[in-house]
Scaffold this motif. Sequence first.
Motif, short mmCIF file in Angstrom:
data_model
loop_
_atom_site.label_atom_id
_atom_site.label_comp_id
_atom_site.label_asym_id
_atom_site.label_seq_id
_atom_site.Cartn_x
_atom_site.Cartn_y
_atom_site.Cartn_z
N LEU A 83 11.52 -49.44 -0.24
CA LEU A 83 10.94 -50.77 -0.13
C LEU A 83 9.81 -50.73 0.89
CD1 LEU A 83 14.19 -52.94 -0.20
CD2 LEU A 83 12.66 -52.34 -2.08
N ASP A 84 8.89 -51.69 0.78
CA ASP A 84 7.65 -51.66 1.56
C ASP A 84 7.87 -52.27 2.94
OD1 ASP A 84 5.06 -51.77 2.54
OD2 ASP A 84 4.19 -52.15 0.56
N ILE A 85 7.90 -51.42 3.96
CA ILE A 85 8.07 -51.90 5.33
C ILE A 85 6.79 -52.57 5.81
CG2 ILE A 85 8.49 -51.18 7.73
CD1 ILE A 85 10.30 -48.98 6.62
N ALA A 86 5.64 -52.01 5.44
CA ALA A 86 4.37 -52.58 5.88
C ALA A 86 4.22 -54.02 5.43
CB ALA A 86 3.21 -51.73 5.37
N ARG A 87 4.75 -54.35 4.27
CA ARG A 87 4.69 -55.73 3.75
C ARG A 87 5.93 -56.53 4.11
NH1 ARG A 87 0.66 -56.50 -0.03
NH2 ARG A 87 -0.39 -54.60 -0.75
N ARG A 88 6.77 -55.97 5.00
CA ARG A 88 7.95 -56.64 5.54
C ARG A 88 9.00 -56.95 4.47
NH1 ARG A 88 4.11 -56.13 9.06
NH2 ARG A 88 4.45 -56.92 11.19
N GLU A 89 9.07 -56.12 3.39
CA GLU A 89 10.19 -56.27 2.45
C GLU A 89 11.50 -55.98 3.17
OE1 GLU A 89 8.16 -55.24 -1.88
OE2 GLU A 89 9.36 -53.72 -0.89
N VAL A 90 11.46 -55.05 4.10
CA VAL A 90 12.58 -54.80 5.01
C VAL A 90 11.98 -54.54 6.38
CG1 VAL A 90 14.20 -53.88 3.30
CG2 VAL A 90 12.59 -52.33 4.43
N VAL A 91 12.83 -54.60 7.42
CA VAL A 91 12.35 -54.38 8.78
C VAL A 91 12.51 -52.92 9.19
CG1 VAL A 91 12.69 -55.02 11.21
CG2 VAL A 91 12.88 -56.75 9.42
N ILE A 92 13.65 -52.33 8.83
CA ILE A 92 13.96 -50.94 9.19
C ILE A 92 14.30 -50.19 7.91
CG2 ILE A 92 15.52 -49.42 10.47
CD1 ILE A 92 16.00 -51.79 12.38
N GLY A 93 13.78 -48.98 7.78
CA GLY A 93 14.10 -48.16 6.62
C GLY A 93 14.54 -46.78 7.05
N VAL A 94 15.54 -46.23 6.37
CA VAL A 94 15.95 -44.84 6.58
C VAL A 94 15.33 -44.04 5.44
CG1 VAL A 94 17.87 -43.25 6.88
CG2 VAL A 94 18.09 -45.63 7.65
N ARG A 95 14.44 -43.11 5.78
CA ARG A 95 13.62 -42.41 4.80
C ARG A 95 13.84 -40.90 4.87
NH1 ARG A 95 13.51 -46.96 3.17
NH2 ARG A 95 11.73 -48.38 3.15
N ASN A 96 13.40 -40.21 3.82
CA ASN A 96 13.58 -38.76 3.77
C ASN A 96 12.30 -38.00 4.11
OD1 ASN A 96 12.03 -39.12 1.50
ND2 ASN A 96 13.59 -38.46 0.04
N ARG A 97 11.31 -38.70 4.70
CA ARG A 97 10.10 -38.01 5.16
C ARG A 97 9.40 -38.84 6.23
NH1 ARG A 97 8.87 -39.57 -0.16
NH2 ARG A 97 7.27 -41.18 -0.37
N ARG A 98 8.52 -38.20 6.95
CA ARG A 98 7.78 -38.85 8.02
C ARG A 98 6.93 -39.99 7.44
NH1 ARG A 98 5.59 -36.93 12.96
NH2 ARG A 98 6.34 -34.82 12.46
N PRO A 99 6.89 -41.14 8.11
CA PRO A 99 6.08 -42.24 7.58
C PRO A 99 4.60 -41.93 7.65
CG PRO A 99 6.90 -42.77 9.78
CD PRO A 99 7.58 -41.50 9.36
N GLU A 100 3.87 -42.29 6.60
CA GLU A 100 2.44 -42.03 6.54
C GLU A 100 1.62 -43.31 6.40
OE1 GLU A 100 1.99 -39.36 3.27
OE2 GLU A 100 2.86 -37.63 4.32
N GLY A 101 2.26 -44.42 6.11
CA GLY A 101 1.53 -45.67 5.89
C GLY A 101 0.92 -46.21 7.17
N LEU A 102 -0.13 -46.98 7.03
CA LEU A 102 -0.81 -47.59 8.16
C LEU A 102 0.12 -48.58 8.85
CD1 LEU A 102 -3.56 -47.85 9.63
CD2 LEU A 102 -4.07 -49.77 8.11
#
Length: 275
Positions: A131-150
């Motif tokens: 889900l899109d954290i940058a657009r605040r669909e969620v506040v915290i995300g557990v991901r399988n790679r380093r974040p790259e989004g602005l």
Amino acid sequence: MNETNFDWDDLRLFLAVARGGGLAAATVATGKSAPTLGRRILSLERQLGTELFQRHARGYTLTEEGQQLLVQATALETRIQPIVEQASGHSIPIVKVSAGTWVTHVLCDAAANLVGQTRVQLRFVAADDMLDIARREVVIGVRNRRPEGLGLAGRRVGRIRFAVYAKEASVLTWARVIGRTPSAQWLKDQSAGSPAIEVTNPRNALDLTLKGETRALLPTFIGRRYDALKPLTPPIEELDHDQWLVTHHEDRFLPEVRTVIDQTYKVLKENCADG
């Protein structure tokens, strides 16, 4: 100034910088980062068509125009603050946490530890699709790679590994999860031509395996939680990946988010990471 586009939040940030004498103190008061505050103050000055602060190495001082706005903004704050306090008194901030099925399973077990003494409402969003954290669909995300989004900030938790588990090695039927994740694709390739029960929810693969009906591909941190399960393979290196805790770089300064981030990191480090 175009009043239809004017935002009270700009004045709130202006007041914090004016009262704190600079950006550093205002970050604590507002939860905004110093670069964000600097941009917002500059935008406000451009909108008003005047310089509000003189910038110095040791902080900000108000110009004459800034002093005038301080008086006006303070008067406006006096009128608005009771409304804000009344609204905040009846609401609890919601912190939405997005993770895959297995991590959500672990976090739900530790839900009480994630908030501590902070007044916050947790909302778990179990989703294998990000889900899109940058657009605040969620506040915290557990991901399988380093974040790259602005605008995203990340903290590496550790390494996640997978292996095949069953109650007995003699169980040959697979619990085959239908999905688009790397683990689902590996399982599809490995179980081709073998007897299988297909499921769309990974948790059902665990349920079938605990019943002794199937063997399942599971994260090792899930396999270790159940004494009845035996590993049938060593960890499968091609499925290894890092685990990252990701949030928006501005949201991480909010007290309720900071608490959940820190506690979530601790839970994941203790229960999921293999190094």
